[in-house]
Design a protein around this motif. Structure first.
Motif, short mmCIF file in Angstrom:
data_model
loop_
_atom_site.label_atom_id
_atom_site.label_comp_id
_atom_site.label_asym_id
_atom_site.label_seq_id
_atom_site.Cartn_x
_atom_site.Cartn_y
_atom_site.Cartn_z
N ALA A 35 0.83 -1.21 0.00
CA ALA A 35 0.00 0.00 0.00
C ALA A 35 0.86 1.25 0.00
CB ALA A 35 -0.92 0.01 1.22
N TRP A 36 0.22 2.32 -0.40
CA TRP A 36 0.78 3.67 -0.25
C TRP A 36 -0.17 4.45 0.66
CZ3 TRP A 36 5.44 5.35 -1.97
CH2 TRP A 36 6.08 4.60 -2.96
N VAL A 37 0.40 5.18 1.59
CA VAL A 37 -0.36 6.09 2.43
C VAL A 37 0.33 7.44 2.39
CG1 VAL A 37 -1.24 4.26 3.92
CG2 VAL A 37 0.86 5.42 4.52
N ARG A 38 -0.37 8.48 2.77
CA ARG A 38 0.24 9.81 2.75
C ARG A 38 -0.21 10.61 3.97
NH1 ARG A 38 -3.00 12.54 -2.40
NH2 ARG A 38 -5.07 12.70 -1.39
N GLN A 39 0.57 11.64 4.24
CA GLN A 39 0.24 12.52 5.34
C GLN A 39 0.45 13.95 4.88
OE1 GLN A 39 2.46 12.00 9.02
NE2 GLN A 39 0.68 12.72 10.19
N ALA A 40 -0.65 14.68 4.78
CA ALA A 40 -0.60 16.09 4.42
C ALA A 40 -0.12 16.90 5.61
CB ALA A 40 -1.98 16.55 3.97
N PRO A 41 0.42 18.08 5.37
CA PRO A 41 0.91 18.92 6.47
C PRO A 41 -0.18 19.16 7.51
CG PRO A 41 1.62 19.81 4.38
CD PRO A 41 0.67 18.70 4.06
N GLY A 42 0.11 18.86 8.75
CA GLY A 42 -0.82 19.11 9.84
C GLY A 42 -2.01 18.18 9.91
N LYS A 43 -2.00 17.11 9.11
CA LYS A 43 -3.13 16.19 9.08
C LYS A 43 -2.68 14.77 9.40
CE LYS A 43 -5.94 18.88 5.87
NZ LYS A 43 -6.78 18.84 4.65
N GLY A 44 -3.65 13.89 9.56
CA GLY A 44 -3.35 12.51 9.85
C GLY A 44 -3.04 11.71 8.60
N LEU A 45 -2.78 10.43 8.80
CA LEU A 45 -2.46 9.56 7.69
C LEU A 45 -3.69 9.27 6.85
CD1 LEU A 45 -0.16 7.03 9.56
CD2 LEU A 45 0.56 8.63 7.79
N GLU A 46 -3.50 9.21 5.55
CA GLU A 46 -4.58 8.90 4.61
C GLU A 46 -4.14 7.73 3.74
OE1 GLU A 46 -7.17 10.93 0.96
OE2 GLU A 46 -5.28 11.82 1.59
N TRP A 47 -4.91 6.68 3.74
CA TRP A 47 -4.65 5.56 2.83
C TRP A 47 -4.90 6.02 1.40
CZ3 TRP A 47 -8.19 3.17 -0.41
CH2 TRP A 47 -7.76 1.99 -1.02
N VAL A 48 -3.98 5.68 0.50
CA VAL A 48 -4.07 6.13 -0.88
C VAL A 48 -4.43 5.00 -1.84
CG1 VAL A 48 -2.75 7.12 -2.81
CG2 VAL A 48 -2.43 8.01 -0.48
N SER A 49 -3.70 3.90 -1.75
CA SER A 49 -3.91 2.83 -2.72
C SER A 49 -3.30 1.54 -2.20
CB SER A 49 -3.24 3.21 -4.04
OG SER A 49 -3.43 2.20 -5.01
N GLU A 50 -3.80 0.42 -2.74
CA GLU A 50 -3.30 -0.90 -2.34
C GLU A 50 -3.32 -1.83 -3.54
OE1 GLU A 50 -4.98 -2.26 1.29
OE2 GLU A 50 -4.30 -4.31 1.03
N ILE A 51 -2.35 -2.74 -3.56
CA ILE A 51 -2.30 -3.78 -4.59
C ILE A 51 -2.28 -5.13 -3.90
CG2 ILE A 51 0.22 -3.58 -4.79
CD1 ILE A 51 -0.17 -4.28 -7.81
N ASN A 52 -3.15 -6.01 -4.38
CA ASN A 52 -3.31 -7.32 -3.77
C ASN A 52 -2.18 -8.26 -4.13
OD1 ASN A 52 -4.54 -10.27 -4.02
ND2 ASN A 52 -5.68 -9.18 -2.44
N ARG A 53 -1.72 -9.06 -3.19
CA ARG A 53 -0.59 -9.94 -3.43
C ARG A 53 -0.97 -11.11 -4.33
NH1 ARG A 53 0.08 -13.79 1.97
NH2 ARG A 53 -1.93 -14.82 1.75
N ASP A 54 -2.22 -11.54 -4.27
CA ASP A 54 -2.60 -12.76 -4.97
C ASP A 54 -2.91 -12.53 -6.44
OD1 ASP A 54 -4.30 -13.71 -1.97
OD2 ASP A 54 -2.34 -14.40 -2.69
N ASP A 55 -3.75 -11.53 -6.73
CA ASP A 55 -4.18 -11.34 -8.11
C ASP A 55 -3.77 -9.99 -8.68
OD1 ASP A 55 -7.71 -10.66 -7.27
OD2 ASP A 55 -5.84 -9.60 -6.80
#
Length: 112
Positions: A35-55
């Motif tokens: 996965a990729w997550v991001r954190q904007a200035p002064g904000k909490g973590l935001e999940w951005v994207s994920e890729i599945n291991r199986d398919d």
């Protein structure tokens, strides 16, 4: 020792593109969801994207859907995030995440 190292961040104008990379040592990306997550200035973590291991299926946050593409190169053991049509609100530190390991992050700044 497992290490994840992100790269590819930088300063880009609105509408521009960047491709982030995440290289792993002592861990095989293809064995886990990634996965990729991001954190904007002064904000909490935001999940951005994920890729599945199986398919290899991918999911995206609504805020980036249609603009970002996550991918994985198993031969290079590297995770990517292609970011297009960037907006100022995409500014932040981007982290790759897999098997509960995090990288140190790479800064993305979208500004004119």
């Amino acid at each position: 020792e497992v290490q994840l190292v992100e790269s590819g961040g930088g300063l880009v104008q609105p509408g521009g593109s960047l491709r982030l990379s995440c290289a792993a040592s002592d861990l095989t990306f293809a064995s886990y969801n990634n996965a990729w997550v991001r954190q904007a200035p002064g904000k909490g973590l935001e999940w951005v994207s994920e890729i599945n291991r199986d398919d290899g299926s991918t999911t995206y946050a609504d805020s980036v859907k249609g603009r970002f593409t996550i991918s994985r190169d198993n031969a290079q053991n590297t995770l990517f995030l292609l970011m297009e049509s960037l907006k100022p609100e995409d500014t932040g530190v981007y982290f790759c995440l897999t098997a509960a390991y995090w990288g140190q992050g790479t800064q993305v700044t979208v500004s004119s």
